[in-house]
Design a protein around this motif. Sequence first.
Motif, PDB file in Angstrom:
ATOM      1  N   VAL A  70       1.107  -1.204  -0.043  1.00  0.00           N
ATOM      2  CA  VAL A  70       0.029   0.485   0.185  1.00  0.00           C
ATOM      3  C   VAL A  70       0.843   1.044  -0.236  1.00  0.00           C
ATOM      4  O   VAL A  70       1.731   1.439   0.700  1.00  0.00           O
ATOM      5  N   SER A  71       1.120   2.391  -0.811  1.00  0.00           N
ATOM      6  CA  SER A  71       1.138   3.864  -0.767  1.00  0.00           C
ATOM      7  C   SER A  71      -0.286   4.561  -0.147  1.00  0.00           C
ATOM      8  O   SER A  71      -1.225   4.893  -0.689  1.00  0.00           O
ATOM      9  N   TRP A  72       0.475   5.240   1.065  1.00  0.00           N
ATOM     10  CA  TRP A  72      -0.881   6.745   1.421  1.00  0.00           C
ATOM     11  C   TRP A  72      -0.356   7.890   0.861  1.00  0.00           C
ATOM     12  O   TRP A  72       0.632   8.546   0.278  1.00  0.00           O
ATOM     13  N   GLU A  73      -1.085   8.631   0.485  1.00  0.00           N
ATOM     14  CA  GLU A  73      -1.002   9.924  -0.698  1.00  0.00           C
ATOM     15  C   GLU A  73      -2.205  11.490   0.399  1.00  0.00           C
ATOM     16  O   GLU A  73      -2.924  10.802   1.097  1.00  0.00           O
ATOM     17  N   HIS A  74      -1.491  12.084  -0.054  1.00  0.00           N
ATOM     18  CA  HIS A  74      -2.380  13.521   0.579  1.00  0.00           C
ATOM     19  C   HIS A  74      -2.239  14.538   0.179  1.00  0.00           C
ATOM     20  O   HIS A  74      -1.483  14.790  -0.541  1.00  0.00           O
ATOM     21  N   ILE A  75      -3.648  15.287  -0.459  1.00  0.00           N
ATOM     22  CA  ILE A  75      -3.533  16.599  -0.668  1.00  0.00           C
ATOM     23  C   ILE A  75      -4.183  17.513   0.122  1.00  0.00           C
ATOM     24  O   ILE A  75      -4.832  16.894   0.790  1.00  0.00           O
ATOM     25  N   SER A  76      -3.533  19.013   0.170  1.00  0.00           N
ATOM     26  CA  SER A  76      -3.803  19.407   1.536  1.00  0.00           C
ATOM     27  C   SER A  76      -5.239  20.699   1.213  1.00  0.00           C
ATOM     28  O   SER A  76      -5.374  20.324  -0.627  1.00  0.00           O
ATOM     29  N   LEU A  77      -5.741  21.248   1.593  1.00  0.00           N
ATOM     30  CA  LEU A  77      -6.788  21.513   1.047  1.00  0.00           C
ATOM     31  C   LEU A  77      -6.420  23.072   0.349  1.00  0.00           C
ATOM     32  O   LEU A  77      -5.473  23.608   1.047  1.00  0.00           O
ATOM     33  N   PRO A  78      -6.947  23.541  -0.639  1.00  0.00           N
ATOM     34  CA  PRO A  78      -6.237  24.665  -1.393  1.00  0.00           C
ATOM     35  C   PRO A  78      -6.855  25.881  -0.758  1.00  0.00           C
ATOM     36  O   PRO A  78      -7.662  25.688   0.178  1.00  0.00           O
ATOM     37  N   ASP A  79      -5.393  26.333  -0.289  1.00  0.00           N
ATOM     38  CA  ASP A  79      -5.753  28.193   0.134  1.00  0.00           C
ATOM     39  C   ASP A  79      -6.783  29.003  -1.182  1.00  0.00           C
ATOM     40  O   ASP A  79      -7.358  28.608  -2.506  1.00  0.00           O
ATOM     41  N   GLU A  80      -7.038  30.411  -0.285  1.00  0.00           N
ATOM     42  CA  GLU A  80      -8.504  31.426  -0.960  1.00  0.00           C
ATOM     43  C   GLU A  80      -7.691  31.306  -2.067  1.00  0.00           C
ATOM     44  O   GLU A  80      -7.120  31.607  -2.040  1.00  0.00           O
ATOM     45  N   GLY A  81      -8.626  31.950  -2.783  1.00  0.00           N
ATOM     46  CA  GLY A  81      -7.598  32.205  -4.016  1.00  0.00           C
ATOM     47  C   GLY A  81      -6.566  31.400  -4.589  1.00  0.00           C
ATOM     48  O   GLY A  81      -5.841  32.086  -5.562  1.00  0.00           O
ATOM     49  N   THR A  82      -5.746  30.167  -4.559  1.00  0.00           N
ATOM     50  CA  THR A  82      -5.371  29.583  -4.833  1.00  0.00           C
ATOM     51  C   THR A  82      -5.846  28.580  -5.865  1.00  0.00           C
ATOM     52  O   THR A  82      -6.920  27.547  -5.410  1.00  0.00           O
ATOM     53  N   ASN A  83      -4.719  28.022  -7.044  1.00  0.00           N
ATOM     54  CA  ASN A  83      -5.420  26.460  -6.974  1.00  0.00           C
ATOM     55  C   ASN A  83      -5.240  24.872  -6.184  1.00  0.00           C
ATOM     56  O   ASN A  83      -4.101  25.523  -4.598  1.00  0.00           O
ATOM     57  N   ALA A  84      -5.850  24.381  -6.308  1.00  0.00           N
ATOM     58  CA  ALA A  84      -5.798  22.673  -6.031  1.00  0.00           C
ATOM     59  C   ALA A  84      -3.860  22.338  -5.565  1.00  0.00           C
ATOM     60  O   ALA A  84      -3.299  22.357  -6.712  1.00  0.00           O
ATOM     61  N   HIS A  85      -3.504  22.032  -4.722  1.00  0.00           N
ATOM     62  CA  HIS A  85      -2.298  21.413  -3.853  1.00  0.00           C
ATOM     63  C   HIS A  85      -2.163  20.366  -5.190  1.00  0.00           C
ATOM     64  O   HIS A  85      -3.050  19.399  -5.432  1.00  0.00           O
ATOM     65  N   SER A  86      -0.989  19.885  -5.080  1.00  0.00           N
ATOM     66  CA  SER A  86      -0.432  18.693  -6.038  1.00  0.00           C
ATOM     67  C   SER A  86      -0.631  17.690  -4.632  1.00  0.00           C
ATOM     68  O   SER A  86      -0.697  17.770  -3.759  1.00  0.00           O
ATOM     69  N   SER A  87      -0.216  16.282  -5.631  1.00  0.00           N
ATOM     70  CA  SER A  87      -0.803  15.099  -4.461  1.00  0.00           C
ATOM     71  C   SER A  87       0.532  15.040  -3.451  1.00  0.00           C
ATOM     72  O   SER A  87       1.499  14.649  -4.390  1.00  0.00           O
ATOM     73  N   LYS A  88       0.832  14.554  -2.356  1.00  0.00           N
ATOM     74  CA  LYS A  88       1.598  14.160  -1.786  1.00  0.00           C
ATOM     75  C   LYS A  88       1.740  13.251  -1.373  1.00  0.00           C
ATOM     76  O   LYS A  88       0.786  12.572   0.049  1.00  0.00           O
ATOM     77  N   LEU A  89       3.164  12.421  -1.205  1.00  0.00           N
ATOM     78  CA  LEU A  89       3.673  10.727  -1.025  1.00  0.00           C
ATOM     79  C   LEU A  89       3.663  11.329   0.619  1.00  0.00           C
ATOM     80  O   LEU A  89       4.007  11.755   0.726  1.00  0.00           O
ATOM     81  N   ILE A  90       2.591  10.023   1.003  1.00  0.00           N
ATOM     82  CA  ILE A  90       2.914  10.157   2.741  1.00  0.00           C
ATOM     83  C   ILE A  90       4.279   9.081   3.209  1.00  0.00           C
ATOM     84  O   ILE A  90       4.953   8.907   3.663  1.00  0.00           O
TER      85      ILE A  90
END
Length: 379
Positions: free
Chosen positions: A99-119
């Motif tokens: 298994v691998s786990w990934e996380h995408i932070s919530l987008p900041d106000e007025g910015t695009n969505a963050h990219s996925s990060k490997l945990i």
Amino acid sequence: MVWGGTWLTERMGLVIIGGHLNAEMYQDEILQPVVIPGLQFSELSSVLWLSTLTITELEPNFTLTLEASMKPQKTGEPIELSCDVTDVSQLPPGGRLGVSWEHISLPDEGTNAHSSKLIGSLDGYGNLLSDSAYKDRLDSGVLGLSRVSPNTFKLRFLRTQKIDMGQYGCTVSAWTVSSQGDVVKAAEYKSSPLTVRWDTKSPTLNVAAKTIRKASVGGATFEMSCTVVTENIGDWIGFAVNIQSQEKLGETVKTIMSLSPDNVVQHSNPERSDNLVLSKTGAAEFRFRLAGVQLTDKGYYWCNVTAFTKQQAEQSWTVAARSESNKVSIDFQENGPSFSITIRSDASSVYPWETAKMECVLTVSGSSPKSGTAHTQTG
């Protein structure tokens, strides 16, 4: 099983498969040619026959379900996510799951969505792998990856931070053993993303100061306490306290002494360190004492407090909030000079034949222009 086809007027080679072999599980063996010696057709000049063996590779198949078995209500509480693998089929003997786990932070106000990060990930052998920004938290045990009975993978944060909010996903891979004995990835499936978020109220800090002992004359002792009340900061909290003063409101602020989150005391004026005490008297209560007050000590006093937090003992403190208490005053009228006496000794215990040096310090203060200090020493 025998198949082949060619133009023959002499010996020919055919492929033969012996035994009860399965095309799904023994592909390497099926494709190994075995020549049957001694076959001869002397009068045929056309194609005798043609058989075709079609091998269909069936990948391991399963279903993923990602859910939160524990969700925080506020920052600092734990998260636990479960990635359940069900309906497993076509996984041959010796096959394994990783298994691998990934996380995408919530987008900041007025910015695009963050990219996925490997945990982090667990490979086919169960080894924990991580070269990500989460490596320090994984190494310290604040963040953990595990596998439980037998096809459920878990991700757990002991104490959450605000940056841990966002979307989570698990990717499960099937690993099989080849005919050469190598473990190779045979299939991979991704779960649907799961959003984890909570109410992120801003941390608050309120400090209240009150007088414990009032100095009504010069030479008396002044004491005040400061009580701290926190909200939305976390469970592991430390405080830095600065005792500050000013002679009149609006004038220059002086820091008298300070106490760090690790209970280290510092004095701004070492010459008066014997007269100043700042201690922690409760989980969120502090007491300041000034002995032998002088006319120059008159003014306003308060506590300037900074709250710190961290997730475990070996980590550094992180500032969470700051606040100042109300001001309390030292104010008295001098009708004449006053004094205080302090006795000191260079040893706390002596034998009968030893000599101890003691010092009595007389401090005189008040309205007299000739106020000063007298010293008497005895041995």
